[in-house]
Scaffold this motif. Structure first.
Motif, PDB file in Angstrom:
ATOM      1  N   ALA A 132      13.707  20.238   2.942  1.00 58.02           N
ATOM      2  CA  ALA A 132      12.859  19.484   3.326  1.00 58.02           C
ATOM      3  C   ALA A 132      11.287  19.139   2.607  1.00 58.02           C
ATOM      4  O   ALA A 132      10.837  18.144   2.656  1.00 58.02           O
ATOM      5  CB  ALA A 132      12.568  19.884   4.931  1.00 58.02           C
ATOM      6  N   ALA A 133      11.167  20.354   1.699  1.00 57.40           N
ATOM      7  CA  ALA A 133       9.827  20.284   0.956  1.00 57.40           C
ATOM      8  C   ALA A 133      10.145  19.551  -0.232  1.00 57.40           C
ATOM      9  O   ALA A 133       9.055  19.236  -1.048  1.00 57.40           O
ATOM     10  CB  ALA A 133       9.695  21.843   0.778  1.00 57.40           C
ATOM     11  N   GLN A 134      11.282  19.178  -0.599  1.00 60.80           N
ATOM     12  CA  GLN A 134      11.495  18.559  -1.849  1.00 60.80           C
ATOM     13  C   GLN A 134      11.304  16.808  -1.756  1.00 60.80           C
ATOM     14  O   GLN A 134      11.528  16.370  -0.673  1.00 60.80           O
ATOM     15  CB  GLN A 134      13.037  18.441  -2.210  1.00 60.80           C
ATOM     16  CG  GLN A 134      13.635  19.777  -2.524  1.00 60.80           C
ATOM     17  CD  GLN A 134      12.925  20.838  -3.459  1.00 60.80           C
ATOM     18  OE1 GLN A 134      12.834  20.327  -4.629  1.00 60.80           O
ATOM     19  NE2 GLN A 134      12.402  21.775  -3.093  1.00 60.80           N
ATOM     20  N   LYS A 135      10.757  16.349  -2.458  1.00 59.80           N
ATOM     21  CA  LYS A 135      10.362  14.938  -2.639  1.00 59.80           C
ATOM     22  C   LYS A 135      11.452  13.979  -3.324  1.00 59.80           C
ATOM     23  O   LYS A 135      11.706  14.455  -4.429  1.00 59.80           O
ATOM     24  CB  LYS A 135       8.913  14.716  -3.025  1.00 59.80           C
ATOM     25  CG  LYS A 135       7.914  15.440  -2.212  1.00 59.80           C
ATOM     26  CD  LYS A 135       7.869  14.864  -0.729  1.00 59.80           C
ATOM     27  CE  LYS A 135       7.021  15.316   0.117  1.00 59.80           C
ATOM     28  NZ  LYS A 135       7.398  15.675   1.570  1.00 59.80           N
TER      29      LYS A 135
ATOM     30  N   GLY B 229      14.219  29.941   0.462  1.00 57.69           N
ATOM     31  CA  GLY B 229      15.488  29.039   0.521  1.00 57.69           C
ATOM     32  C   GLY B 229      15.641  28.845  -1.080  1.00 57.69           C
ATOM     33  O   GLY B 229      16.942  28.343  -1.245  1.00 57.69           O
ATOM     34  N   GLN B 230      14.693  28.767  -1.768  1.00 57.41           N
ATOM     35  CA  GLN B 230      14.836  28.184  -3.288  1.00 57.41           C
ATOM     36  C   GLN B 230      16.010  29.457  -3.841  1.00 57.41           C
ATOM     37  O   GLN B 230      16.697  28.719  -4.815  1.00 57.41           O
ATOM     38  CB  GLN B 230      13.663  28.532  -4.067  1.00 57.41           C
ATOM     39  CG  GLN B 230      13.614  27.974  -5.485  1.00 57.41           C
ATOM     40  CD  GLN B 230      12.103  28.168  -6.030  1.00 57.41           C
ATOM     41  OE1 GLN B 230      11.343  28.571  -5.410  1.00 57.41           O
ATOM     42  NE2 GLN B 230      12.158  27.647  -7.410  1.00 57.41           N
ATOM     43  N   ASN B 231      15.876  30.535  -3.265  1.00 53.92           N
ATOM     44  CA  ASN B 231      16.899  31.428  -4.002  1.00 53.92           C
ATOM     45  C   ASN B 231      18.382  31.613  -3.223  1.00 53.92           C
ATOM     46  O   ASN B 231      19.093  32.533  -3.617  1.00 53.92           O
ATOM     47  CB  ASN B 231      16.176  33.013  -3.835  1.00 53.92           C
ATOM     48  CG  ASN B 231      15.047  33.253  -4.400  1.00 53.92           C
ATOM     49  OD1 ASN B 231      14.975  32.612  -6.016  1.00 53.92           O
ATOM     50  ND2 ASN B 231      14.172  33.574  -4.095  1.00 53.92           N
TER      51      ASN B 231
ATOM     52  N   CYS C  77      24.664  25.088  -3.409  1.00 51.53           N
ATOM     53  CA  CYS C  77      24.453  23.853  -2.732  1.00 51.53           C
ATOM     54  C   CYS C  77      24.262  22.599  -3.811  1.00 51.53           C
ATOM     55  O   CYS C  77      24.841  21.577  -3.784  1.00 51.53           O
ATOM     56  CB  CYS C  77      23.213  23.634  -1.709  1.00 51.53           C
ATOM     57  SG  CYS C  77      23.222  24.850  -0.418  1.00 51.53           S
ATOM     58  N   ILE C  78      23.616  23.109  -4.907  1.00 51.63           N
ATOM     59  CA  ILE C  78      23.125  22.348  -6.070  1.00 51.63           C
ATOM     60  C   ILE C  78      24.428  21.505  -6.802  1.00 51.63           C
ATOM     61  O   ILE C  78      24.176  20.274  -6.968  1.00 51.63           O
ATOM     62  CB  ILE C  78      22.429  22.994  -6.998  1.00 51.63           C
ATOM     63  CG1 ILE C  78      20.984  23.452  -6.326  1.00 51.63           C
ATOM     64  CG2 ILE C  78      22.016  22.146  -8.200  1.00 51.63           C
ATOM     65  CD1 ILE C  78      20.202  24.406  -7.031  1.00 51.63           C
TER      66      ILE C  78
ATOM     67  N   ASP D 246      15.981  28.775   6.105  1.00 52.22           N
ATOM     68  CA  ASP D 246      15.227  28.816   4.730  1.00 52.22           C
ATOM     69  C   ASP D 246      15.894  27.602   3.812  1.00 52.22           C
ATOM     70  O   ASP D 246      15.157  26.912   3.237  1.00 52.22           O
ATOM     71  CB  ASP D 246      15.461  30.047   4.037  1.00 52.22           C
ATOM     72  CG  ASP D 246      14.809  31.423   4.731  1.00 52.22           C
ATOM     73  OD1 ASP D 246      14.113  31.040   5.577  1.00 52.22           O
ATOM     74  OD2 ASP D 246      15.115  32.454   4.356  1.00 52.22           O
ATOM     75  N   ILE D 247      17.012  27.526   3.806  1.00 53.53           N
ATOM     76  CA  ILE D 247      17.680  26.337   3.136  1.00 53.53           C
ATOM     77  C   ILE D 247      17.116  25.145   3.481  1.00 53.53           C
ATOM     78  O   ILE D 247      16.706  24.084   2.863  1.00 53.53           O
ATOM     79  CB  ILE D 247      19.265  26.269   3.147  1.00 53.53           C
ATOM     80  CG1 ILE D 247      19.634  27.648   2.354  1.00 53.53           C
ATOM     81  CG2 ILE D 247      19.791  25.238   2.491  1.00 53.53           C
ATOM     82  CD1 ILE D 247      21.257  28.020   2.422  1.00 53.53           C
TER      83      ILE D 247
END
Length: 109
Positions: free
Chosen positions: A106-109, A32-34, A39-40, A100-101
Protein backbone atom coordinates in the motif's frame (compact mmCIF):
# COMPACT_ATOMS: atom_id res chain seq x y z
CA UNK A 1 -31.40 -17.09 38.41
CA UNK A 2 -32.29 -15.62 35.02
CA UNK A 3 -30.79 -12.28 36.02
CA UNK A 4 -27.55 -14.00 37.10
CA UNK A 5 -27.28 -15.85 33.77
CA UNK A 6 -27.88 -12.63 31.86
CA UNK A 7 -25.18 -10.84 33.82
CA UNK A 8 -22.76 -13.73 33.31
CA UNK A 9 -23.43 -13.67 29.57
CA UNK A 10 -22.80 -9.91 29.44
CA UNK A 11 -19.52 -10.29 31.32
CA UNK A 12 -18.37 -13.02 28.92
CA UNK A 13 -19.41 -10.97 25.90
CA UNK A 14 -17.63 -7.85 27.11
CA UNK A 15 -14.43 -9.76 27.90
CA UNK A 16 -14.50 -11.44 24.48
CA UNK A 17 -14.94 -8.04 22.83
CA UNK A 18 -12.05 -6.60 24.83
CA UNK A 19 -9.85 -9.55 23.79
CA UNK A 20 -10.73 -9.06 20.13
CA UNK A 21 -9.81 -5.38 20.32
CA UNK A 22 -6.58 -6.15 22.18
CA UNK A 23 -5.46 -8.61 19.48
CA UNK A 24 -6.08 -6.30 16.52
CA UNK A 25 -3.04 -6.48 14.27
CA UNK A 26 -1.42 -3.40 12.78
CA UNK A 27 0.73 -3.82 9.70
CA UNK A 28 4.25 -2.44 9.43
CA UNK A 29 5.46 -1.53 5.93
CA UNK A 30 9.13 -1.69 6.95
CA UNK A 31 8.69 -5.22 8.32
CA UNK A 32 6.72 -6.14 5.20
CA UNK A 33 9.68 -5.23 3.00
CA UNK A 34 11.48 -8.30 4.33
CA UNK A 35 8.49 -10.57 3.66
CA UNK A 36 7.73 -9.99 -0.02
CA UNK A 37 10.52 -11.96 -1.72
CA UNK A 38 8.09 -14.67 -2.84
CA UNK A 39 5.61 -12.05 -4.14
CA UNK A 40 7.94 -10.04 -6.36
CA UNK A 41 8.47 -12.81 -8.93
CA UNK A 42 4.90 -12.48 -10.16
CA UNK A 43 3.43 -9.30 -8.71
CA UNK A 44 6.41 -7.06 -9.42
CA UNK A 45 6.58 -7.50 -13.19
CA UNK A 46 4.47 -5.13 -15.28
CA UNK A 47 2.31 -7.01 -17.77
CA UNK A 48 3.23 -10.44 -16.37
CA UNK A 49 0.91 -13.30 -17.30
CA UNK A 50 0.84 -16.72 -15.77
CA UNK A 51 0.10 -19.91 -17.69
CA UNK A 52 -0.97 -22.19 -14.84
CA UNK A 53 -3.68 -23.26 -14.27
CA UNK A 54 -4.90 -20.83 -16.92
CA UNK A 55 -3.48 -17.75 -18.60
CA UNK A 56 -4.34 -14.51 -16.84
CA UNK A 57 -2.72 -11.16 -16.06
CA UNK A 58 -1.06 -11.01 -12.64
CA UNK A 59 -1.86 -7.71 -10.90
CA UNK A 60 0.85 -5.34 -9.73
CA UNK A 61 0.37 -4.92 -5.97
CA UNK A 62 2.25 -1.65 -5.43
CA UNK A 63 -0.19 1.12 -4.46
CA UNK A 64 -3.09 -1.27 -3.87
CA UNK A 65 -5.33 -0.70 -0.83
CA UNK A 66 -3.91 -2.49 2.24
CA UNK A 67 -7.29 -3.79 3.43
CA UNK A 68 -7.96 -5.26 -0.01
CA UNK A 69 -4.62 -7.08 0.01
CA UNK A 70 -5.30 -8.38 3.52
CA UNK A 71 -8.76 -9.60 2.56
CA UNK A 72 -7.40 -11.27 -0.58
CA UNK A 73 -4.59 -13.05 1.27
CA UNK A 74 -6.95 -14.21 4.01
CA UNK A 75 -9.34 -15.38 1.28
CA UNK A 76 -6.60 -17.51 -0.29
CA UNK A 77 -5.48 -18.75 3.12
CA UNK A 78 -8.93 -19.95 4.17
CA UNK A 79 -9.86 -21.31 0.73
CA UNK A 80 -12.50 -18.74 -0.23
CA UNK A 81 -10.32 -17.69 -3.16
CA UNK A 82 -9.14 -20.50 -5.41
CA UNK A 83 -5.62 -20.50 -6.81
CA UNK A 84 -3.25 -23.24 -5.67
CA UNK A 85 -0.06 -21.17 -5.76
CA UNK A 86 -1.57 -18.31 -3.80
CA UNK A 87 -3.15 -20.74 -1.34
CA UNK A 88 0.26 -22.32 -0.66
CA UNK A 89 1.89 -18.94 -0.13
CA UNK A 90 -0.91 -17.44 1.98
CA UNK A 91 -1.20 -20.56 4.12
CA UNK A 92 2.42 -20.07 5.17
CA UNK A 93 1.80 -16.49 6.36
CA UNK A 94 0.80 -15.41 9.85
CA UNK A 95 -1.83 -12.72 10.32
CA UNK A 96 1.01 -10.32 11.20
CA UNK A 97 2.87 -11.25 7.98
CA UNK A 98 -0.28 -10.54 5.96
CA UNK A 99 -0.79 -7.15 7.62
CA UNK A 100 2.87 -6.22 7.10
CA UNK A 101 2.87 -7.25 3.42
CA UNK A 102 -0.37 -5.34 2.83
CA UNK A 103 1.06 -2.18 4.38
CA UNK A 104 4.29 -2.55 2.40
CA UNK A 105 2.47 -2.74 -0.93
CA UNK A 106 0.00 0.00 0.00
CA UNK A 107 2.93 2.34 0.66
CA UNK A 108 4.31 1.81 -2.87
CA UNK A 109 3.51 4.37 -5.53
Amino acid sequence: MKKTLTMAALVLLSSATASAVATEITGNAKAGQNKVAMCIGCHGIAGYRTAFPEVYRVPILGGQNAKYIEMALHGYKNGDRKYSTMYAIAASLSDQDIADIAEYYAAQK
